[in-house]
Write an enzyme that holds these catalytic residues in place. Structure first.
Site, mmCIF file in Angstrom:
data_model
loop_
_atom_site.group_PDB
_atom_site.id
_atom_site.type_symbol
_atom_site.label_atom_id
_atom_site.label_comp_id
_atom_site.label_asym_id
_atom_site.label_seq_id
_atom_site.Cartn_x
_atom_site.Cartn_y
_atom_site.Cartn_z
ATOM 1 N N GLU A 44 0.841 -1.190 0.000
ATOM 2 C CA GLU A 44 0.000 0.000 0.000
ATOM 3 C C GLU A 44 0.878 1.241 0.000
ATOM 4 O OE1 GLU A 44 -3.839 0.766 2.339
ATOM 5 O OE2 GLU A 44 -2.346 1.923 3.457
ATOM 6 N N THR A 72 -3.945 4.834 -1.807
ATOM 7 C CA THR A 72 -5.042 5.258 -0.942
ATOM 8 C C THR A 72 -5.735 6.496 -1.478
ATOM 9 O OG1 THR A 72 -3.664 6.650 0.468
ATOM 10 C CG2 THR A 72 -3.853 4.328 1.068
ATOM 11 N N TYR A 76 -12.422 -7.747 8.002
ATOM 12 C CA TYR A 76 -12.033 -7.377 9.365
ATOM 13 C C TYR A 76 -11.761 -8.603 10.223
ATOM 14 C CZ TYR A 76 -13.388 -2.785 7.888
ATOM 15 O OH TYR A 76 -13.444 -1.599 7.187
ATOM 16 N N LYS A 89 -20.870 -7.891 0.043
ATOM 17 C CA LYS A 89 -19.935 -7.323 -0.932
ATOM 18 C C LYS A 89 -19.619 -8.347 -2.026
ATOM 19 C CE LYS A 89 -17.631 -4.516 2.623
ATOM 20 N NZ LYS A 89 -16.381 -4.346 3.400
ATOM 21 N N GLN A 101 -7.968 -5.624 7.250
ATOM 22 C CA GLN A 101 -7.378 -4.563 8.029
ATOM 23 C C GLN A 101 -6.269 -5.151 8.895
ATOM 24 O OE1 GLN A 101 -7.552 -1.365 8.075
ATOM 25 N NE2 GLN A 101 -9.082 -1.199 6.470
#
Length: 334
Positions: A24, A55, A162, A182, A193
């Site tokens: 990321e 991001t 999560y 989703k 996460q």
């Protein structure tokens, strides 16, 4: 009895699949930060990741710099960007335009997130989408309208997962229901996460599979080398990091000692996820390459060889504007 199919007998389908590797990144806020970022990009590029995520700030606050960074990654590097996109603060038409803009510059991967907002944010934008699953559906609708333009590469959509209960969720079971929704809307994969305990990834996957989630769930791992960052993310996620780790980081006398402690802890997390069958690894770099590369050096990842595509010559150190990513940006909303 039916004869075996080609899929049943093909030898190339019986081996272990290579693991995905990704990082990321976030848009820089100053020329100095841009120079540091591009040094990091070149260091990470040498590891031949499958993609790098970029991001997108709350309420689209870094939209322009994020799109600029994505475009430069496509034109100046061999990297494949996965563009973050949040639905908070934009109308469906505005989002459709942004999606179209991303597709036009060559993006073929989007991480669809709800984004952070206050309770008043939705009311301030009439018709705004409320959840990431609605954004996934919108991306698929835009993609469908552009099918003829995308014959050389459809869109892969990622979402958040999560390992521990989302701060706004009533239960962990509800989080799994959201992930399943989703998937039903068209998500192709999920990235977790941050998590701090070795059993959390495996527990998430078990619960998700039992509920019917079939998409790949990629563990998102943050190098645990900063006491401040680990503490802050623990507060944001509501999960206490291992007290022994915090004590060791706080007691480290040198930066090298702190790096060694954090890298060891991160490798333990990554190996636990890989042992649980993780299909890859996503590293939250905070635009810093050293600790991420140190983690990779200690992992035995069966990786496939990627051929580098041609890169257009361009200046690497280019002034860019934007804001620094905060720890809270990692706690993306559903």
């Amino acid at each position: 009895m039916s004869p075996p199919t080609l899929i049943d007998t093909h030898p190339d389908l019986s081996g272990t699949a290579p693991l995905a590797l990704s990082y990321e990144l976030f848009p820089p806020r100053s020329p100095a930060a841009a120079e540091t970022l591009w040094h990091t990009i070149r260091e990470l590029e040498a590891t031949r990741p499958d993609y790098v995520s970029v991001t997108y700030g709350a309420n689209g606050s870094t939209r322009d710099t994020a799109v600029e960074l994505v475009n430069r990654l496509l034109t100046e590097t061999s990297l494949r960007p996965l563009a973050h996109l949040t639905c908070v603060g934009n109308t469906p038409q505005e989002l459709a335009d942004i999606i179209g803009e991303l597709l036009d510059v060559g993006v073929r991967g989007i991480l669809a997130l709800r984004g952070d907002h206050s309770k008043d944010a939705i009311a301030a934008v009439p018709g705004a989408l409320r959840y990431a699953q609605d954004l996934v559906d919108l991306i698929r609708r835009v993609e469908q309208r552009r099918s003829a333009l995308l014959c050389a590469g459809k869109v892969a959509i990622g979402v958040a997962a999560y390992p521990t209960r989302h701060p706004e969720s009533p239960t962990e079971e509800h989080d799994i229901e959201v992930l399943l929704a989703k998937q039903r809307s068209g998500a192709d994969f999920a990235i977790t996460q941050v998590f701090f305990h070795t059993e959390q990834y495996a527990d998430l996957v078990i619960r998700a599979r039992r509920a019917g989630v079939t998409i790949p769930i990629i563990p998102g791992v943050m190098p645990l080398t900063s006491h401040r960052r680990v503490t802050r993310l623990g507060e944001l996620t509501g999960v206490e990091p291992a007290p022994k780790l915090l004590s060791s980081l706080a007691g480290a006398e040198t930066a090298a000692e702190r790096l060694e402690i954090g890298v060891r802890a991160t490798v333990d997390l990554a190996n636990a996820a890989l042992d649980a069958g993780a299909p890859g690894l996503h590293l939250y770099t905070f635009n810093e390459h050293q600790s991420a590369l140190d983690v990779l050096d200690r992992l035995d990842l069966p990786r496939h060889a990627r051929r580098s595509r041609s890169i257009r010559p361009a200046a690497i150190r280019h002034a860019a504007s934007g804001r620094q990513q905060t720890d809270q940006d990692l706690i993306v909303q559903q």
